[in-house]
Design an enzyme around this catalytic site. Sequence first.
Site, PDB file in Angstrom:
ATOM      1  N   ASP A  88       0.832  -1.200   0.000  1.00  0.00           N
ATOM      2  CA  ASP A  88       0.000   0.000   0.000  1.00  0.00           C
ATOM      3  C   ASP A  88       0.870   1.255   0.000  1.00  0.00           C
ATOM      4  O   ASP A  88       0.374   2.373  -0.079  1.00  0.00           O
ATOM      5  CB  ASP A  88      -0.994   0.006   1.160  1.00  0.00           C
ATOM      6  N   SER A  89       2.201   1.055   0.041  1.00  0.00           N
ATOM      7  CA  SER A  89       3.141   2.147  -0.183  1.00  0.00           C
ATOM      8  C   SER A  89       2.951   2.771  -1.552  1.00  0.00           C
ATOM      9  O   SER A  89       3.470   3.860  -1.821  1.00  0.00           O
ATOM     10  CB  SER A  89       4.583   1.636  -0.047  1.00  0.00           C
TER      11      SER A  89
ATOM     12  N   ASP B 114      -0.903  -6.144  -0.279  1.00  0.00           N
ATOM     13  CA  ASP B 114      -1.334  -5.529   0.972  1.00  0.00           C
ATOM     14  C   ASP B 114      -2.842  -5.335   1.024  1.00  0.00           C
ATOM     15  O   ASP B 114      -3.465  -4.972   0.011  1.00  0.00           O
ATOM     16  CB  ASP B 114      -0.689  -4.146   1.124  1.00  0.00           C
TER      17      ASP B 114
ATOM     18  N   LYS C 273      -1.298  -9.470   2.701  1.00  0.00           N
ATOM     19  CA  LYS C 273      -0.572  -9.034   3.893  1.00  0.00           C
ATOM     20  C   LYS C 273      -1.409  -8.020   4.649  1.00  0.00           C
ATOM     21  O   LYS C 273      -2.040  -7.158   4.036  1.00  0.00           O
ATOM     22  CB  LYS C 273       0.779  -8.415   3.522  1.00  0.00           C
TER      23      LYS C 273
ATOM     24  N   GLU D  29      -1.504  -5.549   8.440  1.00  0.00           N
ATOM     25  CA  GLU D  29      -0.750  -5.016   9.574  1.00  0.00           C
ATOM     26  C   GLU D  29      -1.465  -5.305  10.886  1.00  0.00           C
ATOM     27  O   GLU D  29      -2.686  -5.359  10.934  1.00  0.00           O
ATOM     28  CB  GLU D  29      -0.573  -3.500   9.412  1.00  0.00           C
TER      29      GLU D  29
ATOM     30  N   GLU E  80       9.085  -4.538  10.747  1.00  0.00           N
ATOM     31  CA  GLU E  80       9.521  -3.219  10.262  1.00  0.00           C
ATOM     32  C   GLU E  80      10.036  -2.353  11.395  1.00  0.00           C
ATOM     33  O   GLU E  80       9.380  -2.195  12.425  1.00  0.00           O
ATOM     34  CB  GLU E  80       8.379  -2.504   9.536  1.00  0.00           C
TER      35      GLU E  80
END
Length: 274
Positions: free
Chosen positions: A43-44, A82, A112, A114, A181
């Site tokens: 999602d970057s 993501d 993925k 978070e 991270e």
Amino acid sequence: MRKSIFDLLERKGKQPISMLTAYDYHTACTMDEAGIDMILVGDSLGNVMLGYENTLAVTVEDMIHHGAAVVRGAKQAMVVIDMPFMSYQASVEDAVRNAGRIMKETNCQAVKLEGGAEYADRIRAIVNAGIPVVAHIGLTPQSVNALGGFKVQGKSLEQAQKLLADAKAVEEAGAFAITLECVPAELAKLVTERSGALTIGIGGGNGCDGQVLVYQDMLGYTNGFTPKFVKKYADLHSVMLEAFKQYKHDVETREFPSKEQTFAINEEVIEKLY
């Protein structure tokens, strides 16, 4: 053949795994040609492709659009996509539905998300639906406002204990890999030693089972801020900037296009047009 979860898990403790982000077909093709093991459609993309201040505005549709292009380009690498902000936080049902959409509409191999123990129920439900999951703990950019900014996580005893508990919780929920991270190297190494899941570091030191970077960072694609954990393997910003400047000059001075880039016509044909 495309790398599977089992191919990668067999390398734990033996050969580190390479992972990079990608957001388009051509970049995915090039990474695949280089033999990169895993490609993350992060999602970057909100930051590096869409120009957002952070990742929070990225939508499921954005991830599907870019993810499908990457899957079409990568024939051997495992592609992980993501789950963006608020696509899984509200409920288990949202999590499974959106994970299913992403996998079905992109043909990726895993998603993925978070968060640690607090999202273990989402991970378990997604895995039970037949969708492999990569967890992401430590610095979680979607929670940047709650974390008070982009800071190293796990430095205090309390934070370190929570990180270890989170790693255990997401593994028990079924995550086959865990992204770590901005975590102190020794702590990331401890997580790696205690976990049966793969650990993928981004600012987690070289004791992890693999590493991931945003490809624009490692290629020096911009001249902006570069995180401490990034190693620049190229300086594409300078190369591109000089090329664009040279192009502008050549156009304005009519040096481009030259005869080599121009199509000809018989002069007799032209004469008859006057």
